[in-house]
Structure formats: structure tokens, C-alpha cells
Design a protein around this motif. Structure first.
Motif, PDB file in Angstrom:
ATOM      1  N   PHE A 109     -21.375   6.379  -7.590  1.00  0.00           N
ATOM      2  CA  PHE A 109     -20.831   7.324  -8.569  1.00  0.00           C
ATOM      3  C   PHE A 109     -21.881   8.367  -8.948  1.00  0.00           C
ATOM      4  CE2 PHE A 109     -19.757   8.873 -12.787  1.00  0.00           C
ATOM      5  CZ  PHE A 109     -18.422   9.184 -12.629  1.00  0.00           C
ATOM      6  N   LEU A 154      -0.957   9.862  -1.621  1.00  0.00           N
ATOM      7  CA  LEU A 154      -1.994  10.616  -0.921  1.00  0.00           C
ATOM      8  C   LEU A 154      -1.401  11.679  -0.010  1.00  0.00           C
ATOM      9  CD1 LEU A 154      -4.749   8.081   0.213  1.00  0.00           C
ATOM     10  CD2 LEU A 154      -4.997  10.086  -1.238  1.00  0.00           C
ATOM     11  N   TRP A 177      -6.664   1.070  -4.215  1.00  0.00           N
ATOM     12  CA  TRP A 177      -5.504   0.169  -4.161  1.00  0.00           C
ATOM     13  C   TRP A 177      -5.143  -0.176  -2.732  1.00  0.00           C
ATOM     14  CZ3 TRP A 177      -3.578  -2.666  -7.919  1.00  0.00           C
ATOM     15  CH2 TRP A 177      -3.918  -2.324  -9.219  1.00  0.00           C
ATOM     16  N   VAL A 178      -5.212   0.820  -1.854  1.00  0.00           N
ATOM     17  CA  VAL A 178      -4.941   0.541  -0.438  1.00  0.00           C
ATOM     18  C   VAL A 178      -5.963  -0.483   0.072  1.00  0.00           C
ATOM     19  CG1 VAL A 178      -4.853   1.544   1.879  1.00  0.00           C
ATOM     20  CG2 VAL A 178      -3.914   2.823  -0.064  1.00  0.00           C
ATOM     21  N   ILE A 192      -9.009   6.685  -6.129  1.00  0.00           N
ATOM     22  CA  ILE A 192      -8.298   5.628  -6.864  1.00  0.00           C
ATOM     23  C   ILE A 192      -7.156   5.081  -6.016  1.00  0.00           C
ATOM     24  CG2 ILE A 192      -6.868   5.118  -8.857  1.00  0.00           C
ATOM     25  CD1 ILE A 192      -9.222   5.724 -10.229  1.00  0.00           C
ATOM     26  N   MET A 193      -6.395   5.970  -5.361  1.00  0.00           N
ATOM     27  CA  MET A 193      -5.312   5.499  -4.500  1.00  0.00           C
ATOM     28  C   MET A 193      -5.882   4.643  -3.372  1.00  0.00           C
ATOM     29  SD  MET A 193      -2.482   6.474  -5.734  1.00  0.00           S
ATOM     30  CE  MET A 193      -3.071   6.464  -7.397  1.00  0.00           C
ATOM     31  N   ILE A 203     -14.800   7.730  -7.318  1.00  0.00           N
ATOM     32  CA  ILE A 203     -14.473   6.457  -7.971  1.00  0.00           C
ATOM     33  C   ILE A 203     -14.165   5.404  -6.919  1.00  0.00           C
ATOM     34  CG2 ILE A 203     -13.036   5.474  -9.842  1.00  0.00           C
ATOM     35  CD1 ILE A 203     -12.950   8.073 -11.069  1.00  0.00           C
ATOM     36  N   LEU A 246     -10.264  14.277   3.294  1.00  0.00           N
ATOM     37  CA  LEU A 246      -9.138  14.791   2.510  1.00  0.00           C
ATOM     38  C   LEU A 246      -9.606  15.920   1.587  1.00  0.00           C
ATOM     39  CD1 LEU A 246      -7.207  11.529   1.520  1.00  0.00           C
ATOM     40  CD2 LEU A 246      -6.272  13.440   2.824  1.00  0.00           C
ATOM     41  N   VAL A 262     -10.809  12.274  -7.413  1.00  0.00           N
ATOM     42  CA  VAL A 262     -10.462  11.237  -8.396  1.00  0.00           C
ATOM     43  C   VAL A 262      -9.160  10.555  -7.979  1.00  0.00           C
ATOM     44  CG1 VAL A 262      -9.862  10.753 -10.787  1.00  0.00           C
ATOM     45  CG2 VAL A 262     -11.662  12.395 -10.291  1.00  0.00           C
ATOM     46  N   VAL A 263      -8.150  11.363  -7.673  1.00  0.00           N
ATOM     47  CA  VAL A 263      -6.860  10.802  -7.281  1.00  0.00           C
ATOM     48  C   VAL A 263      -6.982  10.062  -5.942  1.00  0.00           C
ATOM     49  CG1 VAL A 263      -4.504  11.354  -6.583  1.00  0.00           C
ATOM     50  CG2 VAL A 263      -5.492  12.484  -8.565  1.00  0.00           C
ATOM     51  N   SER A 264      -7.649  10.673  -4.955  1.00  0.00           N
ATOM     52  CA  SER A 264      -7.680  10.042  -3.628  1.00  0.00           C
ATOM     53  C   SER A 264      -8.473   8.737  -3.646  1.00  0.00           C
ATOM     54  CB  SER A 264      -8.252  11.004  -2.581  1.00  0.00           C
ATOM     55  OG  SER A 264      -9.618  11.263  -2.816  1.00  0.00           O
ATOM     56  N   THR A 283       0.825  -1.212   0.000  1.00  0.00           N
ATOM     57  CA  THR A 283       0.000   0.000   0.000  1.00  0.00           C
ATOM     58  C   THR A 283       0.866   1.272   0.000  1.00  0.00           C
ATOM     59  OG1 THR A 283      -0.120   0.131   2.406  1.00  0.00           O
ATOM     60  CG2 THR A 283      -1.841  -1.134   1.319  1.00  0.00           C
ATOM     61  N   ARG A 340      -8.193  19.228   3.019  1.00  0.00           N
ATOM     62  CA  ARG A 340      -6.952  19.448   2.285  1.00  0.00           C
ATOM     63  C   ARG A 340      -7.182  19.770   0.811  1.00  0.00           C
ATOM     64  NH1 ARG A 340      -3.314  21.419   4.687  1.00  0.00           N
ATOM     65  NH2 ARG A 340      -2.160  21.038   2.782  1.00  0.00           N
ATOM     66  N   GLY A 341      -8.436  19.740   0.382  1.00  0.00           N
ATOM     67  CA  GLY A 341      -8.712  20.050  -1.018  1.00  0.00           C
ATOM     68  C   GLY A 341      -8.167  19.014  -1.989  1.00  0.00           C
ATOM     69  N   VAL A 342      -7.976  17.763  -1.516  1.00  0.00           N
ATOM     70  CA  VAL A 342      -7.433  16.725  -2.402  1.00  0.00           C
ATOM     71  C   VAL A 342      -8.505  16.296  -3.397  1.00  0.00           C
ATOM     72  CG1 VAL A 342      -6.443  14.407  -2.520  1.00  0.00           C
ATOM     73  CG2 VAL A 342      -5.881  15.905  -0.605  1.00  0.00           C
ATOM     74  N   ASN A 343      -8.151  16.322  -4.681  1.00  0.00           N
ATOM     75  CA  ASN A 343      -9.086  15.915  -5.731  1.00  0.00           C
ATOM     76  C   ASN A 343      -9.532  14.469  -5.494  1.00  0.00           C
ATOM     77  OD1 ASN A 343      -9.936  14.672  -8.282  1.00  0.00           O
ATOM     78  ND2 ASN A 343      -9.510  16.696  -9.116  1.00  0.00           N
ATOM     79  N   PHE A 354     -16.500  13.372  -8.641  1.00  0.00           N
ATOM     80  CA  PHE A 354     -16.254  12.118  -9.348  1.00  0.00           C
ATOM     81  C   PHE A 354     -15.735  11.097  -8.342  1.00  0.00           C
ATOM     82  CE2 PHE A 354     -16.155  15.149 -12.842  1.00  0.00           C
ATOM     83  CZ  PHE A 354     -16.992  14.520 -13.739  1.00  0.00           C
TER      84      PHE A 354
END
Lengths: 301, 343
Positions: free
Chosen positions: B72, A278, B144-145, B140-141, B83, B127, B136-138, A271, B131-134, B81
Motif C-alpha cells: 500500500f 470489472l 474477492w476473485v 477490491i474486486m 488495496i 486495467l 481502488v475498485v479493481s 467470482t 482502460r483507466g480503471v480506478n 491506492f
């Protein structure tokens, strides 16, 4: 200990290649104002087609060029929808990512007759140019560095770069100066996807030597995160790509080291690249600024 | 000739066009790959719709993906978005397995799915808000986690002592009754339909739903109207988390034969991704999602028949799904086609 450090260092330089190529490509695309989140799918599909082209032609270099070509086609699709049809920038990217899952899952059993995984034979893979006891370096590592440096130079030191950046910062003003906003945006998108295609093919015909349904493993998105980390700057993306590549490689190394597996379950280590992504993105927001017109369709008034 | 197509019919027709294009391009790819497209598709449609058994399998395949589509869709209706449905399904399934093995009833399983869904979706929500984290990126990451954490829990924490390829199973007392004997269709299907209706009710008949839609339609207008964007983001993720958490839970409690997670998470993997396609084809509308969910369920159910009868890898339907979604992304598809036809 020194051996391990050196082998992880070399491994990080290799793992950096698809991330840096994609980040640099995405940087150019977004500097021109086009967001593309389909790089994950581009990496996956071009890894598949890269291996296919390499095996058909007998040359891994044709595989790389073929991967870049497929990336280019996917970039043209994205550019057509977002730039010329003024579509949403995110949805076609999601579509390409989903399409890639299908194409690769279908393609592997349909083309190679194996389920889920295909090993690329060694004679269809690129020969390293530097071989050491701690690992070997692919010529693509140097190609990647050259591409990042050259792109940086073009983007910030040439009139072409100024025009690319202007259509992403203030398309109205660029348009008023007679710059063809649509053409620059389209070509920047295509450039980004072509580099990602090169990176995808690199994974199958060079680095990992295999095609699987999960080969891209989030690297398309890690590359986008790296682009944010770099502040849309190709040289810093090169540095960031090395850091991300380090964690990418580290997690693979720890996963396959029995002594560490006993202490920490390999799943936790796996991970790492995603958690690092992140954390870095969360930490960088506010310190970097995206191009002003990034992701906004431009319609001439 | 001017065809007047009003608000509702136009997106419907555009989705149908996307579906037709997906099927046609799929046929071309089949032909290029050396298969007979007619044979493949007739096996697919006949397998999914040609019998009562086929229909039951279609609806059971639609059950989880309608819920992940709502994740979604609710996000998209509120301008996000999201995901993260994929990873949330894993934890919904794991939570349902653990809770029903402690308290053997359906309600506890559903509750487990809901709580796990909210808890996991809280991460991208926080997040985003702080923190304003988009997203889509968060998300998807985090998928995987979730994938690796779920693998760890499945292998290390809840393995089946008699069969190492599976996890512990849902106890008999917490399984949904089967609607049609000998099929995989259980009353879990009703949960998905009810969830879509509830989502519709929330979006169009409650204050929070109104605020969510306004934020999705025009963020600046929402802020001007005094709608707190943090609140709508959190609500969007919470509702989305509930849907995907439930998807994982009812997949465990309502889908024979195993009632457990099989090796490599084969029976819970991919629903989050399928849900994105289902939602986009349903135009992110809860009622549209019911129909597009059944359509994608049909593709899934028919894929097995296609593999057996025409020898086409069942992953083919994923290609068709992908092409449909890329086509859906083309704005003003209908107007574009009309222009092309006129030329």
C-alpha cells in the motif's frame, strides 16, 4: 425453466436494493463533488446495527431507520473530514471500511455471543408484501424504486438539484453565485451515506436475515462501479443495479444448485459479480464523464 | 507558545496522537460493551511486551503485515491506492507451497511468492494503464476473485491427503530457522525488514524511485518532466505485488506450527487489510512502516492474551486499528488539536 427464470428475476429485484440505494446516494454525493469509498464499511456496519436495533426495539422498521441513522453519522464524519477539514477523499473511506471490519468482528461475539455469524430471528424481519410461488418481494424494493426516481427528479428538475450539481462541476462559480459550497457538499455526502445505511440494514433485517463479518461482500464497491456504469444518473443506476443484482443473485442460486455444482465449481460462480463489475467498469470508461470537481477539496481563495 | 515542529517530527507526532485516540475510543467501546478497559489493555500490553515470548510473538505478527503495508505504501507514494495486497497474499502463499513441494528450498518459495505477486498485480496494473480503471475498485474486486479462486485451489488442488482441513505443508528443507525456540519468530522477520530497507533505497536512491515519487507528488509535473505515467503505474504495482507475494510466501515458510494454509484461509486472511492501516500510520514511508508494523504486530500478539485473560473478543484490536486509521485521515491533526486546546 419458467419457474427458475421468475425466481431469479424476483431475486434480482431483491439483490438490487442495497446496490441501488448506495449507487443513488453515491451519485448525489459525487454530483456535489465528494468521493466516498467507505460505502462498503457503511453497508457492513449498518447491517450489524440495523439487526441490533431491530432486536432491541422489536421492530424491523426501527432497524431500518437505525441503520440509516448510523449511515448518516458515518456520512457526517466523512463530510466533516473531506468538506470542512479539506482532507483527502479516499483515505477516510478506507478508514471507515477498516473500522467496519473491526466493529462487526468484535460486535457479533460481544453482543450476541456467537462467533462470526448471527441469525436474525424471523419476527424481527420485514414481512414481504407480495408472496408468489417463485419468491417474495419486500416493500423495500418499491421504496428503493421510489427513492431512485425521486432523487433523479430532484437532481435534474429542481433548483436544488442544479445547485448540488453546480458545486460538483464548478465550485468557484457556484460560490460566486452565493451558493454555500461546503453546506451543499456536506449534506450531499450525508444523504449518500444515509441511503447506504438504509441499504445495509435492509440486508440484515430483510433480505439475508443474518449478520456476518463478510455480509457486505464487496457490494459497496459494486455500487460505486454501478454509479460509474450509470454515468452518475440515478435512473440508469436503477437499471444497472438490477443487472448487478441479477448476477449477485444468480451466483447465489448457482452455488446452491447441486446439478450445476457438479459441472462448475461453486467458487468460480462466486467470482461472477466481481468479474462482471470489472468488465463493465473497464468497458464504460471513456463513455461516461465524472463531475468535474469530483474528489477535489474546495478551498475558498 | 509556539512549538516548532519540522517535517519529520510532525507526522510522527500525528501518528502517535492517532494511536492514542484509537486506544482511548477503544476503551470507551470496551466500557460500553461491559468489559473493563484497564484489565483488557493491561492483558494486551503485558501479553505482547511483558516477556521475551511476547516480544517474539509481536515481531512474528509484524512480519507479514510490514510487507503488505509496503504494498500500500509504495502505491500511495506513487499516487495509487493499491488495496490488492489481500488477494496477492493468498497466491503468494499458494505459489510457495507448490514450488517448495517440487524443489524443497527457501529460495524457490520466495521466488514463487514474487512471481505470483507480480502476476496477480499485473491485472489491476494493466486495467489501469490500458482502460483507466480506478485501482481502488479493481483491486477490491480482484481481492474477492482471489478469495474464491484460492478457496478452490486449496480445497481441490492442494489438500493435505492426511488432514482435509489443511493444505499440503512446506517441506522441512524449506522452512525458515526459528530465532527463539518455542515461539513463532523465525528469520522470516529479517526478510520483511530487508524489504522495507530495499523499498526505502529504491524510492530515495534510484532513478525509478525518483520518478515514482514525483508521479505521486504531482502527476502533472511528472508528465511535464517527461516521466511516463504508464511506466510508473506498472512499477508501482510490480513492486507492490512482490511485497504482498512475499508476505504470503514467508507466512507459509516462516510461521510455525502448521506451515500450511488452514481451513477457510484463517492463517492468511486479513493481512492485506491490516497492511493498509500499518502503512497509513507509518505515513506510507518504508522506515515508518517498520515501526508501525511492530506496533500493529503488538496489538495482534496481545489480542490473544486479552481474550484469554480478560475475556474480550480478540477482534477488539481491529476496532482500535480502524479508529486509528480514520483518525490518521484527518489532515493537520496536530494543528487542529492545537486550535482546540487554545480555545
Amino acid at each position: 425453466m419458467m419457474d427458475t427464470a421468475l425466481s431469479i428475476l424476483i431475486g434480482a429485484l431483491t439483490a438490487m436494493v442495497p446496490l441501488v440505494l448506495t449507487s443513488v446516494g453515491a451519485t448525489v454525493s459525487e454530483r456535489a463533488g465528494v468521493v466516498n469509498i467507505g460505502y462498503e464499511g457503511i453497508l457492513l456496519m449498518t447491517a450489524f446495527f440495523g439487526a441490533m436495533f431491530a432486536e432491541i426495539s422489536g421492530s424491523p422498521w426501527i432497524g431500518l431507520i437505525g441503520g440509516a441513522f448510523i449511515g448518516m453519522l458515518l456520512g457526517m464524519l466523512h463530510g466533516f473530514i473531506t468538506v470542512y477539514l479539506k482532507g483527502d477523499h479516499v483515505i477516510p473511506g478506507i478508514g471507515v471500511n477498516l473500522l467496519a471490519l473491526g466493529v462487526v468482528a468484535f460486535g457479533i461475539p460481544a453482543y450476541w455471543g456467537t462467533a462470526g455469524q448471527h441469525q436474525v430471528p424471523s419476527n424481527f424481519r420485514i414481512t414481504p408484501i407480495i408472496k408468489t410461488a417463485y419468491g417474495s418481494l419486500s416493500p423495500m424494493v418499491f421504496v428503493t424504486i421510489v427513492i431512485a426516481v425521486l432523487t433523479h427528479w430532484v437532481l435534474f428538475r429542481t433548483p436544488l438539484g442544479l445547485r448540488i450539481r453546480s458545486v460538483g462541476e464548478n465550485p468557484e462559480a457556484a460560490d460566486a453565485l452565493g451558493i454555500n459550497v461546503e453546506r451543499y457538499r456536506f449534506l450531499a455526502t450525508v444523504y449518500g451515506a444515509t441511503l447506504a445505511g438504509l441499504g445495509g440494514a435492509f440486508m440484515s433485517v430483510d433480505w439475508l436475515g443474518t449478520v456476518t463479518k463478510q455480509l457486505s461482500a464487496g457490494r459497496g464497491f459494486i455500487a460505486l462501479a454501478n454509479m460509474v456504469f450509470s454515468g452518475w444518473n440515478p435512473l440508469r443506476a436503477l437499471l444497472g443495479g438490477f443487472i448487478f443484482g441479477f448476477f449477485d443473485n444468480l451466483s447465489v442460486w448457482v452455488r446452491t444448485t447441486p446439478a450445476i455444482q457438479k459441472i462448475v465449481p461453486w467458487q468460480f460462480v462466486a467470482t461472477l459479480p466481481y468479474l462482471v463489475t470489472l468488465i463493465i467498469v473497464a468497458g464504460m470508461i471513456g463513455r461516461v464523464r465524472a463531475p468535474k470537481a469530483d474528489g477535489k477539496p474546495y478551498k475558498r481563495e | 507558545m509556539k512549538v516548532d515542529i519540522k517535517g519529520f517530527a510532525k507526522p510522527l507526532i500525528e501518528s502517535l496522537i492517532a494511536v492514542i485516540i484509537g486506544i482511548l475510543v477503544g476503551a470507551i467501546i470496551l466500557a460500553f460493551s461491559g468489559y473493563n478497559p484497564v484489565e483488557a489493555y493491561s492483558a494486551l500490553f503485558d501479553g505482547a511486551l511483558g516477556s521475551k515470548y511476547g516480544w517474539a510473538m509481536t515481531l512474528s505478527a509484524a512480519t507479514p503485515i510490514m510487507l503488505t503495508a509496503l504494498t500500500f505504501g509504495l502505491g500511495a507514494k506513487t499516487g495509487l491506492f493499491n488495496i490488492g495486497g489481500e488477494g496477492t497474499v493468498y497466491f503468494g502463499a499458494i505459489a510457495a507451497l507448490i514450488l517448495t513441494n517440487i524443489w524443497g528450498n527457501i529460495l524457490m518459495g520466495l521466488l514463487g511468492g514474487i512471481i505470483a505477486g507480480i502476476a496477480w498485480m499485473a491485472i489491476p496494473a494493466l486495467l489501469k494503464v490500458f482502460r483507466g480503471v480506478n485501482e481502488v475498485v479493481s483491486t477490491i474486486m480482484l481481492n474477492w476473485v482471489a478469495y474464491f479462486l484460492a478457496l478452490y485451489i486449496i480445497i481441490q488442488k492442494i489438500p493435505n491427503p492426511k488432514d482435509p482441513n489443511k493444505t499440503i505443508a512446506i517441506p522441512l528443507s524449506a522452512r525458515f530457522p526459528i530465532i527463539i525456540k518455542g515461539t513463532e519468530l523465525s528469520w522470516a522477520f529479517a526478510i520483511s525488514v530487508i524489504a522495507a530497507l530495499v523499498a526505502y533505497y529504491i524510492l530515495w536512491h534510484t532513478t525509478i524511485g525518483y520518478e515514482l515519487r514525483v508521479s505521486g507528488y504531482n502527476e502533472r509535473a511528472a508528465r511535464y518532466a517527461g516521466i511516463n505515467p504508464k511506466k510508473t503505474v506498472i512499477w508501482s504495482f510490480v513492486l507492490g505485488g512482490i511485497m504482498s507475494g512475499l508476505a504470503g510466501a514467508i507466512e507459509m515458510m516462516g510461521r510455525p506450527p502448521s506451515y500450511a494454509i488452514s481451513q477457510g484461509m484463517a492463517n492468511i486472511y486479513g493481512y492485506g487489510f491490516d497492511g493498509i492501516g500499518v502503512s497509513l500510520v507509518g505515513r506510507n514511508h518504508p522506515l515508518g512502516i517498520i515501526f508501525s508494523g511492530i506496533f500493529f504486530g503488538m496489538l495482534k500478539a496481545g489480542a490473544t492474551a486479552m481474550q484469554i485473560e480478560a475475556g474480550v473478543p480478540l477482534e477488539m484490536v481491529r476496532v482500535v486499528q480502524g479508529i486509528i486509521v480514520v483518525t490518521v485521515a484527518i489532515p493537520g491533526l496536530l494543528d487542529l488539536l492545537k486550535r482546540v486546546v487554545r480555545k
